[in-house]
Scaffold this motif. Sequence first.
Motif, PDB file in Angstrom:
ATOM      1  N   GLU A  70       1.102  -1.540  -0.463  1.00 46.93           N
ATOM      2  CA  GLU A  70      -0.436  -0.071   0.343  1.00 46.93           C
ATOM      3  C   GLU A  70       0.829   1.314   0.006  1.00 46.93           C
ATOM      4  OE1 GLU A  70      -3.495   1.990   2.702  1.00 46.93           O
ATOM      5  OE2 GLU A  70      -1.944   1.196   3.723  1.00 46.93           O
ATOM      6  N   ALA A  96      -9.611 -10.223  -1.125  1.00 45.76           N
ATOM      7  CA  ALA A  96     -10.349 -11.273  -2.260  1.00 45.76           C
ATOM      8  C   ALA A  96     -10.852 -12.380  -0.855  1.00 45.76           C
ATOM      9  CB  ALA A  96     -10.732 -11.058  -3.127  1.00 45.76           C
ATOM     10  N   ARG A 132      -8.766   0.519  -3.331  1.00 47.89           N
ATOM     11  CA  ARG A 132      -8.849  -0.371  -3.770  1.00 47.89           C
ATOM     12  C   ARG A 132      -8.312  -1.455  -4.768  1.00 47.89           C
ATOM     13  NH1 ARG A 132     -10.833   3.859  -5.714  1.00 47.89           N
ATOM     14  NH2 ARG A 132      -9.905   4.173  -7.692  1.00 47.89           N
ATOM     15  N   ARG A 133      -7.376  -0.851  -5.226  1.00 49.28           N
ATOM     16  CA  ARG A 133      -6.483  -1.308  -5.875  1.00 49.28           C
ATOM     17  C   ARG A 133      -5.491  -1.755  -5.510  1.00 49.28           C
ATOM     18  NH1 ARG A 133      -4.658   3.485 -10.061  1.00 49.28           N
ATOM     19  NH2 ARG A 133      -6.750   3.829 -10.807  1.00 49.28           N
ATOM     20  N   VAL A 134      -4.955  -1.998  -4.329  1.00 50.21           N
ATOM     21  CA  VAL A 134      -3.912  -2.872  -4.016  1.00 50.21           C
ATOM     22  C   VAL A 134      -4.702  -4.193  -2.537  1.00 50.21           C
ATOM     23  CG1 VAL A 134      -2.218  -3.025  -2.771  1.00 50.21           C
ATOM     24  CG2 VAL A 134      -1.917  -1.845  -4.505  1.00 50.21           C
ATOM     25  N   ARG A 138     -11.539 -22.471  -1.779  1.00 44.35           N
ATOM     26  CA  ARG A 138     -11.839 -20.231  -1.852  1.00 44.35           C
ATOM     27  C   ARG A 138     -12.328 -20.104   0.067  1.00 44.35           C
ATOM     28  NH1 ARG A 138     -13.702 -17.815  -6.608  1.00 44.35           N
ATOM     29  NH2 ARG A 138     -12.880 -18.401  -8.468  1.00 44.35           N
ATOM     30  N   LEU A 187      -7.454  -4.642  -1.404  1.00 43.34           N
ATOM     31  CA  LEU A 187      -9.311  -5.010  -1.428  1.00 43.34           C
ATOM     32  C   LEU A 187      -8.595  -6.067  -2.429  1.00 43.34           C
ATOM     33  CD1 LEU A 187     -12.114  -3.074  -2.306  1.00 43.34           C
ATOM     34  CD2 LEU A 187     -12.193  -4.516  -0.554  1.00 43.34           C
ATOM     35  N   PRO A 188      -7.658  -6.919  -3.626  1.00 43.37           N
ATOM     36  CA  PRO A 188      -7.233  -7.904  -4.473  1.00 43.37           C
ATOM     37  C   PRO A 188      -6.341  -8.295  -3.669  1.00 43.37           C
ATOM     38  CG  PRO A 188      -7.638  -5.819  -5.962  1.00 43.37           C
ATOM     39  CD  PRO A 188      -7.486  -5.152  -4.390  1.00 43.37           C
ATOM     40  N   LEU A 189      -5.620  -8.452  -2.561  1.00 42.36           N
ATOM     41  CA  LEU A 189      -5.296  -8.857  -1.529  1.00 42.36           C
ATOM     42  C   LEU A 189      -6.180  -9.735  -0.730  1.00 42.36           C
ATOM     43  CD1 LEU A 189      -2.176  -6.838  -0.812  1.00 42.36           C
ATOM     44  CD2 LEU A 189      -1.428  -8.923  -2.333  1.00 42.36           C
TER      45      LEU A 189
END
Length: 285
Positions: free
Chosen positions: A176, A199, A191-193, A273, A195-197
Amino acid sequence: MSTAASTRRTRSPWRRAGTGLGLVLLTVYSLAPFYWMVVSSLRGENDILSNAPLPAAPTLANYADVFGGNARFLLALRNSLVIASVTTLVALLLSVTAAYALARLRFRGKPVVLGAVLAAAMFPGVSLVTPMFKLFSDWGLIDTYPSLIVPNLSFALPLAVWVLTSFFLDLPWGLEEAAQIDGCSRPQAFRRVILPLAAPAIFTTTILVFITVWNEFLVASSMSLTSDASPVTVAIARLAGSSQFQQPFGQQMAAGVVVCVPLVLVVLVFQRRIIAGLTAGAVKG
């Protein structure tokens, strides 16, 4: 050394056998109620109380009665889907931001807040039913979706916040900071770093919250007096037989199978998952 190694090699097959036997017994113990529910749903009225492991004459009459002659059950399925979906969506929106703040920001009283969240998750719901019923009754919201969504949200939100906070605490925050150095603002980096991590953990939390709300009965039975907003858990308990003194065990078992099968399929399809989300924050990397 060689003696100890040979002893370990000698014992390892027995240990593996014991572990396998334990897993088999645990699986049988866990699936036995579901198996008996499926078998009972296929029995007719004459052998519904039989103890035989298989129905003498399998029939789908109970399922036909549930779907064909009981429009209230279909309405209850829709109610449960709406209540569980809305509660899960709102809980995720609030818990993701709250968990990020608790894990990333420094402020006084953070341990107190985390302790309060955990205490709220463990608070007995039965002690809240009476005041909540009085509150929603004064507002004229009994037998409506808000009277079921808001109490479920109060129970599901602490669970979601606690699970996500535990995950966010172990995230590599250097990514971040690197994104902010490259020109991203904190919301953009989130939002870009982040949240994907996050998920896997978010997906796992979604499943846990949805299942919790879908299976809730205590609050639902108190807040829904008619079939207008009753979820499936209440609808199954209120199924009536053909006479006053007849308990529709077969229909209740069939309705239980219909309610449980979607959850079982979701867990089986996404089990990897779910496990990844539960263990993602266990090891720092």
